[in-house]
Design a protein around this motif. Sequence first.
Motif, mmCIF file in Angstrom:
data_model
loop_
_atom_site.group_PDB
_atom_site.id
_atom_site.type_symbol
_atom_site.label_atom_id
_atom_site.label_comp_id
_atom_site.label_asym_id
_atom_site.label_seq_id
_atom_site.Cartn_x
_atom_site.Cartn_y
_atom_site.Cartn_z
ATOM 1 N N ALA A 111 0.829 -1.210 0.000
ATOM 2 C CA ALA A 111 0.000 0.000 0.000
ATOM 3 C C ALA A 111 0.860 1.255 0.000
ATOM 4 O O ALA A 111 0.530 2.245 -0.659
ATOM 5 C CB ALA A 111 -0.927 -0.002 1.212
ATOM 6 N N LYS A 112 1.971 1.214 0.725
ATOM 7 C CA LYS A 112 2.838 2.389 0.815
ATOM 8 C C LYS A 112 3.541 2.692 -0.501
ATOM 9 O O LYS A 112 3.915 3.828 -0.756
ATOM 10 C CB LYS A 112 3.875 2.201 1.921
ATOM 11 C CG LYS A 112 3.302 2.361 3.302
ATOM 12 C CD LYS A 112 4.391 2.294 4.342
ATOM 13 C CE LYS A 112 3.844 2.686 5.690
ATOM 14 N NZ LYS A 112 4.896 2.936 6.664
ATOM 15 N N THR A 113 3.722 1.667 -1.318
ATOM 16 C CA THR A 113 4.434 1.882 -2.585
ATOM 17 C C THR A 113 3.487 2.064 -3.768
ATOM 18 O O THR A 113 3.946 2.199 -4.912
ATOM 19 C CB THR A 113 5.381 0.703 -2.893
ATOM 20 O OG1 THR A 113 4.604 -0.498 -2.987
ATOM 21 C CG2 THR A 113 6.440 0.562 -1.810
ATOM 22 N N VAL A 116 -0.116 6.808 -7.515
ATOM 23 C CA VAL A 116 -1.372 7.542 -7.579
ATOM 24 C C VAL A 116 -1.945 7.317 -8.977
ATOM 25 O O VAL A 116 -1.584 7.996 -9.945
ATOM 26 C CB VAL A 116 -1.148 9.051 -7.301
ATOM 27 C CG1 VAL A 116 -2.462 9.803 -7.365
ATOM 28 C CG2 VAL A 116 -0.472 9.239 -5.967
ATOM 29 N N SER A 117 -2.799 6.307 -9.060
ATOM 30 C CA SER A 117 -3.415 5.930 -10.330
ATOM 31 C C SER A 117 -4.566 4.990 -10.011
ATOM 32 O O SER A 117 -4.699 4.528 -8.886
ATOM 33 C CB SER A 117 -2.390 5.221 -11.231
ATOM 34 O OG SER A 117 -2.035 3.979 -10.667
ATOM 35 N N PRO A 118 -5.392 4.690 -11.009
ATOM 36 C CA PRO A 118 -6.469 3.712 -10.756
ATOM 37 C C PRO A 118 -5.910 2.350 -10.298
ATOM 38 O O PRO A 118 -6.465 1.720 -9.401
ATOM 39 C CB PRO A 118 -7.169 3.594 -12.101
ATOM 40 C CG PRO A 118 -6.913 4.904 -12.782
ATOM 41 C CD PRO A 118 -5.532 5.309 -12.316
ATOM 42 N N GLN A 119 -4.804 1.929 -10.901
ATOM 43 C CA GLN A 119 -4.185 0.668 -10.480
ATOM 44 C C GLN A 119 -3.652 0.775 -9.053
ATOM 45 O O GLN A 119 -3.723 -0.175 -8.272
ATOM 46 C CB GLN A 119 -3.045 0.258 -11.427
ATOM 47 C CG GLN A 119 -3.454 -0.058 -12.832
ATOM 48 C CD GLN A 119 -3.544 1.199 -13.716
ATOM 49 O OE1 GLN A 119 -3.203 2.311 -13.303
ATOM 50 N NE2 GLN A 119 -4.031 1.011 -14.931
ATOM 51 N N GLY A 120 -3.123 1.931 -8.712
ATOM 52 C CA GLY A 120 -2.609 2.163 -7.365
ATOM 53 C C GLY A 120 -3.723 2.107 -6.335
ATOM 54 O O GLY A 120 -3.551 1.551 -5.241
ATOM 55 N N ARG A 121 -4.890 2.698 -6.685
ATOM 56 C CA ARG A 121 -6.039 2.637 -5.772
ATOM 57 C C ARG A 121 -6.482 1.192 -5.572
ATOM 58 O O ARG A 121 -6.807 0.774 -4.463
ATOM 59 C CB ARG A 121 -7.190 3.494 -6.298
ATOM 60 C CG ARG A 121 -7.020 4.965 -5.992
ATOM 61 C CD ARG A 121 -8.285 5.759 -6.285
ATOM 62 N NE ARG A 121 -8.657 5.766 -7.691
ATOM 63 C CZ ARG A 121 -8.148 6.577 -8.611
ATOM 64 N NH1 ARG A 121 -7.239 7.474 -8.274
ATOM 65 N NH2 ARG A 121 -8.542 6.520 -9.868
ATOM 66 N N GLN A 123 -4.567 -1.380 -5.824
ATOM 67 C CA GLN A 123 -3.514 -1.994 -5.013
ATOM 68 C C GLN A 123 -3.726 -1.671 -3.530
ATOM 69 O O GLN A 123 -3.587 -2.549 -2.679
ATOM 70 C CB GLN A 123 -2.146 -1.475 -5.491
ATOM 71 C CG GLN A 123 -0.950 -2.114 -4.811
ATOM 72 C CD GLN A 123 0.371 -1.607 -5.387
ATOM 73 O OE1 GLN A 123 0.429 -1.060 -6.492
ATOM 74 N NE2 GLN A 123 1.439 -1.789 -4.624
ATOM 75 N N VAL A 124 -4.092 -0.434 -3.234
ATOM 76 C CA VAL A 124 -4.344 -0.026 -1.848
ATOM 77 C C VAL A 124 -5.568 -0.748 -1.291
ATOM 78 O O VAL A 124 -5.560 -1.223 -0.150
ATOM 79 C CB VAL A 124 -4.506 1.509 -1.740
ATOM 80 C CG1 VAL A 124 -5.024 1.915 -0.366
ATOM 81 C CG2 VAL A 124 -3.178 2.203 -2.033
ATOM 82 N N ARG A 125 -6.634 -0.844 -2.103
ATOM 83 C CA ARG A 125 -7.837 -1.564 -1.656
ATOM 84 C C ARG A 125 -7.521 -3.024 -1.334
ATOM 85 O O ARG A 125 -7.973 -3.563 -0.323
ATOM 86 C CB ARG A 125 -8.929 -1.499 -2.731
ATOM 87 C CG ARG A 125 -9.737 -0.242 -2.696
ATOM 88 C CD ARG A 125 -10.973 -0.350 -3.610
ATOM 89 N NE ARG A 125 -11.302 0.977 -4.071
ATOM 90 C CZ ARG A 125 -11.057 1.458 -5.282
ATOM 91 N NH1 ARG A 125 -10.523 0.697 -6.211
ATOM 92 N NH2 ARG A 125 -11.363 2.700 -5.588
ATOM 93 N N GLN A 126 -6.756 -3.654 -2.222
ATOM 94 C CA GLN A 126 -6.383 -5.054 -2.003
ATOM 95 C C GLN A 126 -5.506 -5.189 -0.766
ATOM 96 O O GLN A 126 -5.681 -6.112 0.034
ATOM 97 C CB GLN A 126 -5.667 -5.640 -3.229
ATOM 98 C CG GLN A 126 -5.332 -7.102 -3.102
ATOM 99 C CD GLN A 126 -6.573 -7.978 -2.929
ATOM 100 O OE1 GLN A 126 -7.551 -7.837 -3.649
ATOM 101 N NE2 GLN A 126 -6.530 -8.886 -1.964
ATOM 102 N N ALA A 127 -4.588 -4.265 -0.604
ATOM 103 C CA ALA A 127 -3.714 -4.293 0.574
ATOM 104 C C ALA A 127 -4.537 -4.141 1.848
ATOM 105 O O ALA A 127 -4.314 -4.862 2.830
ATOM 106 C CB ALA A 127 -2.659 -3.186 0.482
ATOM 107 N N LYS A 128 -5.505 -3.223 1.825
ATOM 108 C CA LYS A 128 -6.364 -3.025 3.001
ATOM 109 C C LYS A 128 -7.122 -4.313 3.322
ATOM 110 O O LYS A 128 -7.199 -4.724 4.488
ATOM 111 C CB LYS A 128 -7.354 -1.891 2.740
ATOM 112 C CG LYS A 128 -8.250 -1.609 3.906
ATOM 113 C CD LYS A 128 -9.234 -0.488 3.614
ATOM 114 C CE LYS A 128 -10.111 -0.300 4.849
ATOM 115 N NZ LYS A 128 -11.449 0.075 4.521
ATOM 116 N N LYS A 129 -7.642 -4.944 2.311
ATOM 117 C CA LYS A 129 -8.380 -6.203 2.493
ATOM 118 C C LYS A 129 -7.445 -7.279 3.071
ATOM 119 O O LYS A 129 -7.813 -7.997 4.012
ATOM 120 C CB LYS A 129 -8.956 -6.649 1.151
ATOM 121 C CG LYS A 129 -9.817 -7.862 1.206
ATOM 122 C CD LYS A 129 -10.377 -8.170 -0.194
ATOM 123 C CE LYS A 129 -11.113 -9.475 -0.221
ATOM 124 N NZ LYS A 129 -11.577 -9.813 -1.562
#
Length: 164
Positions: A111-113, A116-121, A123-129
């Motif tokens: 998530a930290k890496t 800022v893009s749709p793919q990055g979002r 990635q963050v959602r998946q990391a949060k899950k």
Amino acid sequence: MFNSNKYRVIACLNLSISMAFLITGCSESKQAECQRFIKLVNQGNSLIEKNKGSQVVLSLELAKDLQDVTEKIEKQNFQDEKLEDLKNQYVKNFATKSKNIESAAKALGSAKTAEVSPQGRDQVRQAKKDIETSLKQVKNAAEESDTLANQLNEYCTQTESELE
């Protein structure tokens, strides 16, 4: 001739009794096994307490340190069957904690890496899950660990006569 057999029987009995004392004298007492076991369990638990809320690198180190404690516990051989059973349950418990702390740390790093893009979002959602799933497993293992600690303490404080 009768006296000769009598002395052989006595000699055999003395040898048998000596062997029994030698064998039981060399084995560890339940209390000594309990102390050895509790020391390792406390070592693992203190690692978790010391590193609660740590960042990625420290969480990865914690996971590795917990795995090391797990391996130390696994290598223990207890004469006492109940302690051996508790040992196996603790090995599974610490392994679960280690694996899930490592998974949460890796997800946090992901998530930290994220860019800022749709793919990055995504990635963050998946990391949060992944973090939520891993931390739920750690929480469940911690609750199980409390139960195991109670069982271990209760068993180890019983006297030999209470067990019979």
